[in-house]
Design a protein around this motif. Structure first.
Motif, PDB file in Angstrom:
ATOM      1  N   GLY A 224     -11.617  -6.699  -4.177  1.00 36.65           N
ATOM      2  CA  GLY A 224     -12.586  -6.588  -5.270  1.00 36.65           C
ATOM      3  C   GLY A 224     -11.985  -5.980  -6.525  1.00 36.65           C
ATOM      4  N   VAL A 225     -12.815  -5.232  -7.265  1.00 39.29           N
ATOM      5  CA  VAL A 225     -12.411  -4.651  -8.547  1.00 39.29           C
ATOM      6  C   VAL A 225     -11.896  -3.235  -8.319  1.00 39.29           C
ATOM      7  CG1 VAL A 225     -13.220  -3.965 -10.832  1.00 39.29           C
ATOM      8  CG2 VAL A 225     -14.078  -6.057  -9.791  1.00 39.29           C
ATOM      9  N   GLY A 226     -10.795  -2.896  -9.011  1.00 38.81           N
ATOM     10  CA  GLY A 226     -10.218  -1.570  -8.871  1.00 38.81           C
ATOM     11  C   GLY A 226      -9.468  -1.157 -10.114  1.00 38.81           C
ATOM     12  N   ARG A 227      -8.818   0.023 -10.026  1.00 34.54           N
ATOM     13  CA  ARG A 227      -8.066   0.568 -11.152  1.00 34.54           C
ATOM     14  C   ARG A 227      -6.683   0.970 -10.668  1.00 34.54           C
ATOM     15  NH1 ARG A 227      -7.299   5.681 -13.126  1.00 34.54           N
ATOM     16  NH2 ARG A 227      -8.693   6.523 -11.546  1.00 34.54           N
ATOM     17  N   VAL A 228      -5.641   0.605 -11.424  1.00 35.96           N
ATOM     18  CA  VAL A 228      -4.257   0.936 -11.077  1.00 35.96           C
ATOM     19  C   VAL A 228      -4.058   2.437 -11.244  1.00 35.96           C
ATOM     20  CG1 VAL A 228      -1.832   0.572 -11.671  1.00 35.96           C
ATOM     21  CG2 VAL A 228      -3.434  -1.341 -11.782  1.00 35.96           C
ATOM     22  N   ILE A 229      -3.553   3.087 -10.179  1.00 39.27           N
ATOM     23  CA  ILE A 229      -3.334   4.535 -10.240  1.00 39.27           C
ATOM     24  C   ILE A 229      -1.859   4.921 -10.162  1.00 39.27           C
ATOM     25  CG2 ILE A 229      -5.609   5.146  -9.372  1.00 39.27           C
ATOM     26  CD1 ILE A 229      -4.332   5.564  -6.610  1.00 39.27           C
ATOM     27  N   ASP A 230      -0.994   3.970  -9.755  1.00 39.85           N
ATOM     28  CA  ASP A 230       0.440   4.260  -9.677  1.00 39.85           C
ATOM     29  C   ASP A 230       1.212   2.960  -9.824  1.00 39.85           C
ATOM     30  OD1 ASP A 230       2.782   5.789  -9.310  1.00 39.85           O
ATOM     31  OD2 ASP A 230       2.817   5.342  -7.166  1.00 39.85           O
ATOM     32  N   VAL A 231       2.327   3.007 -10.560  1.00 42.89           N
ATOM     33  CA  VAL A 231       3.167   1.830 -10.771  1.00 42.89           C
ATOM     34  C   VAL A 231       4.570   2.132 -10.270  1.00 42.89           C
ATOM     35  CG1 VAL A 231       4.140   0.261 -12.483  1.00 42.89           C
ATOM     36  CG2 VAL A 231       1.822   1.140 -12.785  1.00 42.89           C
ATOM     37  N   GLU A 232       5.085   1.253  -9.398  1.00 37.99           N
ATOM     38  CA  GLU A 232       6.452   1.354  -8.902  1.00 37.99           C
ATOM     39  C   GLU A 232       7.220   0.131  -9.398  1.00 37.99           C
ATOM     40  OE1 GLU A 232       6.356   1.738  -4.647  1.00 37.99           O
ATOM     41  OE2 GLU A 232       4.589   3.012  -4.744  1.00 37.99           O
ATOM     42  N   SER A 233       8.489   0.030  -9.044  1.00 38.68           N
ATOM     43  CA  SER A 233       9.289  -1.098  -9.529  1.00 38.68           C
ATOM     44  C   SER A 233       8.820  -2.435  -8.959  1.00 38.68           C
ATOM     45  CB  SER A 233      10.761  -0.883  -9.194  1.00 38.68           C
ATOM     46  OG  SER A 233      10.933  -0.802  -7.787  1.00 38.68           O
ATOM     47  N   ALA A 234       8.359  -2.482  -7.703  1.00 47.56           N
ATOM     48  CA  ALA A 234       7.948  -3.754  -7.103  1.00 47.56           C
ATOM     49  C   ALA A 234       6.566  -3.683  -6.456  1.00 47.56           C
ATOM     50  CB  ALA A 234       8.975  -4.177  -6.063  1.00 47.56           C
ATOM     51  N   ALA A 235       5.763  -2.688  -6.842  1.00 45.74           N
ATOM     52  CA  ALA A 235       4.423  -2.554  -6.270  1.00 45.74           C
ATOM     53  C   ALA A 235       3.551  -1.688  -7.172  1.00 45.74           C
ATOM     54  CB  ALA A 235       4.492  -1.937  -4.879  1.00 45.74           C
ATOM     55  N   VAL A 236       2.246  -1.804  -6.973  1.00 43.45           N
ATOM     56  CA  VAL A 236       1.295  -0.936  -7.667  1.00 43.45           C
ATOM     57  C   VAL A 236       0.299  -0.410  -6.640  1.00 43.45           C
ATOM     58  CG1 VAL A 236       1.456  -2.051  -9.920  1.00 43.45           C
ATOM     59  CG2 VAL A 236      -0.220  -2.859  -8.294  1.00 43.45           C
ATOM     60  N   SER A 237      -0.201   0.801  -6.847  1.00 39.11           N
ATOM     61  CA  SER A 237      -1.262   1.356  -6.017  1.00 39.11           C
ATOM     62  C   SER A 237      -2.553   1.227  -6.793  1.00 39.11           C
ATOM     63  CB  SER A 237      -0.988   2.822  -5.682  1.00 39.11           C
ATOM     64  OG  SER A 237       0.160   2.925  -4.877  1.00 39.11           O
ATOM     65  N   VAL A 238      -3.578   0.685  -6.132  1.00 39.21           N
ATOM     66  CA  VAL A 238      -4.849   0.407  -6.787  1.00 39.21           C
ATOM     67  C   VAL A 238      -5.967   1.126  -6.033  1.00 39.21           C
ATOM     68  CG1 VAL A 238      -6.429  -1.386  -7.571  1.00 39.21           C
ATOM     69  CG2 VAL A 238      -3.985  -1.847  -7.500  1.00 39.21           C
ATOM     70  N   ASP A 239      -6.821   1.839  -6.772  1.00 38.69           N
ATOM     71  CA  ASP A 239      -7.983   2.507  -6.202  1.00 38.69           C
ATOM     72  C   ASP A 239      -9.163   1.544  -6.280  1.00 38.69           C
ATOM     73  OD1 ASP A 239      -9.931   4.235  -5.323  1.00 38.69           O
ATOM     74  OD2 ASP A 239     -10.010   5.393  -7.173  1.00 38.69           O
ATOM     75  N   PHE A 240      -9.644   1.110  -5.111  1.00 39.44           N
ATOM     76  CA  PHE A 240     -10.773   0.193  -5.052  1.00 39.44           C
ATOM     77  C   PHE A 240     -12.074   0.918  -4.709  1.00 39.44           C
ATOM     78  CE2 PHE A 240      -7.198  -2.722  -4.297  1.00 39.44           C
ATOM     79  CZ  PHE A 240      -7.474  -3.673  -5.260  1.00 39.44           C
ATOM     80  N   GLY A 241     -12.111   2.225  -4.876  1.00 37.16           N
ATOM     81  CA  GLY A 241     -13.306   2.996  -4.590  1.00 37.16           C
ATOM     82  C   GLY A 241     -13.305   3.493  -3.157  1.00 37.16           C
ATOM     83  N   ALA A 242     -13.499   2.605  -2.191  1.00 34.03           N
ATOM     84  CA  ALA A 242     -13.545   2.990  -0.787  1.00 34.03           C
ATOM     85  C   ALA A 242     -12.150   3.215  -0.203  1.00 34.03           C
ATOM     86  CB  ALA A 242     -14.269   1.916   0.025  1.00 34.03           C
ATOM     87  N   GLN A 243     -11.134   2.613  -0.809  1.00 37.46           N
ATOM     88  CA  GLN A 243      -9.771   2.745  -0.307  1.00 37.46           C
ATOM     89  C   GLN A 243      -8.751   2.558  -1.414  1.00 37.46           C
ATOM     90  OE1 GLN A 243      -8.942  -0.269   2.596  1.00 37.46           O
ATOM     91  NE2 GLN A 243      -9.683  -1.939   1.331  1.00 37.46           N
ATOM     92  N   THR A 244      -7.555   3.077  -1.184  1.00 33.51           N
ATOM     93  CA  THR A 244      -6.433   2.878  -2.093  1.00 33.51           C
ATOM     94  C   THR A 244      -5.463   1.938  -1.405  1.00 33.51           C
ATOM     95  OG1 THR A 244      -6.692   5.061  -3.057  1.00 33.51           O
ATOM     96  CG2 THR A 244      -4.566   4.000  -3.357  1.00 33.51           C
ATOM     97  N   VAL A 245      -5.063   0.875  -2.105  1.00 35.09           N
ATOM     98  CA  VAL A 245      -4.196  -0.153  -1.524  1.00 35.09           C
ATOM     99  C   VAL A 245      -2.938  -0.279  -2.365  1.00 35.09           C
ATOM    100  CG1 VAL A 245      -4.033  -2.601  -0.928  1.00 35.09           C
ATOM    101  CG2 VAL A 245      -6.208  -1.402  -0.658  1.00 35.09           C
TER     102      VAL A 245
END
Length: 72
Positions: free
Chosen positions: A39-60
């Motif tokens: 669904g909809v989320g907000r980027v909370i961390d940026v790495e060289s080949a990945a991003v961490s996204v907060d989707f509310g119920a979980q961080t992916v």
């Protein structure tokens, strides 16, 4: 013996066009994104080949090339 299906070289004399180079989206902390599965989320961390996204119920952690994710 079979040849692997790796990248092929495009010959200048070929009547066919070369495969387009895939464009990988660049994300920044705070970007709002939409993911096909989460669904909809907000980027909370940026790495060289990945991003961490907060989707509310979980961080992916989503790895590049971000095929199922688009910037809003």
């Amino acid at each position: 013996m079979t040849k692997s299906a790796g990248s092929r070289r495009h010959l200048a004399s070929s009547p066919f066009t070369a495969d387009p180079v895939p464009v990988i989206e660049q994300y920044a902390v705070g970007d709002h994104v939409s993911h096909d599965a989460h669904g909809v989320g907000r980027v909370i961390d940026v790495e060289s080949a990945a991003v961490s996204v907060d989707f509310g119920a979980q961080t992916v952690r989503v790895t590049s090339p971000y095929a199922k994710m688009t910037k809003l």
